[in-house]
Design a protein around this motif. Sequence first.
Motif, PDB file in Angstrom:
ATOM      1  N   UNK A 286      31.830  39.427  35.505  1.00 22.10           N
ATOM      2  CA  UNK A 286      32.291  38.071  35.882  1.00 22.10           C
ATOM      3  C   UNK A 286      32.663  37.772  37.104  1.00 22.10           C
ATOM      4  N   UNK A 287      31.991  36.734  37.673  1.00 20.15           N
ATOM      5  CA  UNK A 287      32.138  36.307  39.217  1.00 20.15           C
ATOM      6  C   UNK A 287      33.249  35.215  38.866  1.00 20.15           C
ATOM      7  N   UNK A 288      34.103  35.191  39.727  1.00 23.78           N
ATOM      8  CA  UNK A 288      35.457  34.240  39.758  1.00 23.78           C
ATOM      9  C   UNK A 288      35.684  33.991  41.223  1.00 23.78           C
ATOM     10  N   UNK A 289      36.243  32.338  41.355  1.00 29.25           N
ATOM     11  CA  UNK A 289      36.928  32.136  42.576  1.00 29.25           C
ATOM     12  C   UNK A 289      38.258  32.956  42.924  1.00 29.25           C
ATOM     13  N   UNK A 290      38.278  33.355  43.951  1.00 29.83           N
ATOM     14  CA  UNK A 290      39.726  34.027  44.293  1.00 29.83           C
ATOM     15  C   UNK A 290      40.683  33.443  44.137  1.00 29.83           C
ATOM     16  N   UNK A 291      41.780  33.982  43.460  1.00 29.94           N
ATOM     17  CA  UNK A 291      43.020  33.353  43.289  1.00 29.94           C
ATOM     18  C   UNK A 291      44.155  33.932  43.909  1.00 29.94           C
ATOM     19  N   UNK A 292      44.240  33.617  44.907  1.00 31.85           N
ATOM     20  CA  UNK A 292      44.984  34.126  46.250  1.00 31.85           C
ATOM     21  C   UNK A 292      44.141  34.060  47.278  1.00 31.85           C
ATOM     22  N   UNK A 293      45.043  34.501  48.255  1.00 32.45           N
ATOM     23  CA  UNK A 293      44.101  34.496  49.887  1.00 32.45           C
ATOM     24  C   UNK A 293      44.209  35.907  50.351  1.00 32.45           C
ATOM     25  N   UNK A 294      43.257  36.658  50.105  1.00 37.29           N
ATOM     26  CA  UNK A 294      43.288  38.108  50.756  1.00 37.29           C
ATOM     27  C   UNK A 294      42.047  37.986  51.312  1.00 37.29           C
ATOM     28  N   UNK A 295      40.910  37.423  51.031  1.00 39.83           N
ATOM     29  CA  UNK A 295      40.042  37.619  51.673  1.00 39.83           C
ATOM     30  C   UNK A 295      39.612  36.557  52.995  1.00 39.83           C
ATOM     31  N   UNK A 296      40.066  35.773  53.216  1.00 38.89           N
ATOM     32  CA  UNK A 296      39.930  35.084  54.368  1.00 38.89           C
ATOM     33  C   UNK A 296      40.764  35.785  55.447  1.00 38.89           C
ATOM     34  N   UNK A 297      42.024  36.370  55.352  1.00 40.56           N
ATOM     35  CA  UNK A 297      42.257  37.306  56.699  1.00 40.56           C
ATOM     36  C   UNK A 297      41.135  38.326  56.870  1.00 40.56           C
ATOM     37  N   UNK A 298      40.810  38.782  56.015  1.00 39.96           N
ATOM     38  CA  UNK A 298      39.677  39.998  56.069  1.00 39.96           C
ATOM     39  C   UNK A 298      38.499  39.559  56.598  1.00 39.96           C
ATOM     40  N   UNK A 299      38.013  38.313  56.520  1.00 35.12           N
ATOM     41  CA  UNK A 299      36.674  37.809  57.066  1.00 35.12           C
ATOM     42  C   UNK A 299      35.543  38.041  56.156  1.00 35.12           C
ATOM     43  N   UNK A 300      36.152  38.443  54.748  1.00 39.15           N
ATOM     44  CA  UNK A 300      34.948  38.578  53.768  1.00 39.15           C
ATOM     45  C   UNK A 300      34.804  37.482  52.980  1.00 39.15           C
ATOM     46  N   UNK A 301      33.551  37.282  52.636  1.00 41.92           N
ATOM     47  CA  UNK A 301      33.241  36.098  51.703  1.00 41.92           C
ATOM     48  C   UNK A 301      33.226  36.418  50.168  1.00 41.92           C
ATOM     49  N   UNK A 302      33.333  37.885  49.731  1.00 41.11           N
ATOM     50  CA  UNK A 302      33.259  38.400  48.640  1.00 41.11           C
ATOM     51  C   UNK A 302      33.942  39.695  48.356  1.00 41.11           C
ATOM     52  N   UNK A 303      34.474  40.108  47.108  1.00 38.30           N
ATOM     53  CA  UNK A 303      35.147  41.202  46.960  1.00 38.30           C
ATOM     54  C   UNK A 303      34.724  41.865  45.402  1.00 38.30           C
ATOM     55  N   UNK A 304      34.815  43.226  45.200  1.00 41.84           N
ATOM     56  CA  UNK A 304      34.597  43.585  43.928  1.00 41.84           C
ATOM     57  C   UNK A 304      36.045  43.881  43.411  1.00 41.84           C
ATOM     58  N   UNK A 305      36.264  43.264  42.085  1.00 40.23           N
ATOM     59  CA  UNK A 305      37.227  43.412  41.364  1.00 40.23           C
ATOM     60  C   UNK A 305      37.528  44.954  41.175  1.00 40.23           C
ATOM     61  N   UNK A 306      38.972  45.279  41.188  1.00 47.31           N
ATOM     62  CA  UNK A 306      39.294  46.759  41.006  1.00 47.31           C
ATOM     63  C   UNK A 306      40.536  46.932  39.904  1.00 47.31           C
ATOM     64  N   UNK A 307      41.654  46.250  40.023  1.00 51.70           N
ATOM     65  CA  UNK A 307      42.554  45.960  38.945  1.00 51.70           C
ATOM     66  C   UNK A 307      43.101  44.640  38.657  1.00 51.70           C
ATOM     67  N   UNK A 308      43.754  44.609  37.263  1.00 52.13           N
ATOM     68  CA  UNK A 308      44.314  43.515  36.906  1.00 52.13           C
ATOM     69  C   UNK A 308      45.855  43.796  36.534  1.00 52.13           C
TER      70      UNK A 308
END
Length: 390
Positions: free
Chosen positions: A177-199
């Motif tokens: 499942x691809x999903x828009x980020x819900x929160x703001x963790x990627x912008x400070x990291x400078x990353x456009x994408x991330x792989x989900x690990x846990x919910x």
Amino acid sequence: MKLLDEIADVGRDARRGGWSRHLGDDAETELREWFTEAAARRGLDVETDGNLNVWAWWGEPGPDAVVTGSHLDSVPGGGAYDGPLGVVSALAALDALSARGVVPTRPVAVVVFAEEEGGRFGVPCLGARLLTGSLDPDRARGLRDPDGVTLAEALGHRAAGLGSDPERLARVGCFVELHVEQGRALAPRGDALAVGSTIVAHGRWRLSFTGRADHAGTTRLADRRDPMVPAAATVLAARAAMARHGDEARATVGRLHATPGGTNVVPSRVDLWLDARGPLPQALLDDVAAAAHAAAADEGCMVEVRAESVSGAVTLDPGLADTLATITGAGRLPTAAGHDAGVLAAHVPTGMLHVRNPTGVSHAPDEHAEDADAEAGVRALADVLEELCR
């Protein structure tokens, strides 16, 4: 982004702002029709299962299928990306694979799950829960929307088909499942994408306070049994409990309903809904419920606490996460938002790709993803599907 533009005006909410798209309403019905047409334009075979999830197949449906997709419904007044980005990205990824000349050796499907947000009938991931058997169909039929309409009444004859579907579930070899980020963790990291690990674990509970209806102008303080008073105390108790339980705890009251609802009437009943998430959501609930019972007793009222949905913590498939990380080069990201992927994870290998949300805002009109990041998400999803389809 052109695909998102095609549905940009569907379900716009003039009163709340944003978009309101709920199971069975005009907007959600139009979105189903749009998806069916968009899939047909791509030569995909479309079918709707007994739980109202829509499947679009590339190739003959069969076992060990590679499945992607998300949902098209929204919270009341939600954003444009939560759910739809995953659906349109799945279609665009199939376009990319076709352009590459890819001929999959495994069945491929795009799925749109029904009522993921629970915006109308209160239970999130309704279609996925019914499919996997984690929600009793009789209980589902009895769910009521804010107007008192049951799910069975809303669906009519289709309600008879609700329930566990092990044969269909057995077709799914893996789900991404691809999903828009819900929160703001990627912008400070400078990353456009991330792989989900846990919910994280989360739950929803309804707290119903009952007192005595009376006249707002003539009823003395000493004579009042006003359920709004302990309800208000419970809202404050939720905030206090969140502070006590640590940085990862979340406790929110986002919905409250007074009966009979007159400005000049002391209510007879007040219902509120508590959303609790974190390492120990039950402990959060217990804390809030204790405060609710004490406040109700002080006002001469009663309170009943009922669970509407409870989900434990989910670790997405580690092997699939490693595959996604190797293909995309993206880092890992845990999330406190619930997803259909989290429901399926107990039954099939499940993974997630998150696309950067520069505002960090979600479930609201300011939710956003830049075009370039959305395009990166499509490319990454296409690469993942191509590898898995081998």
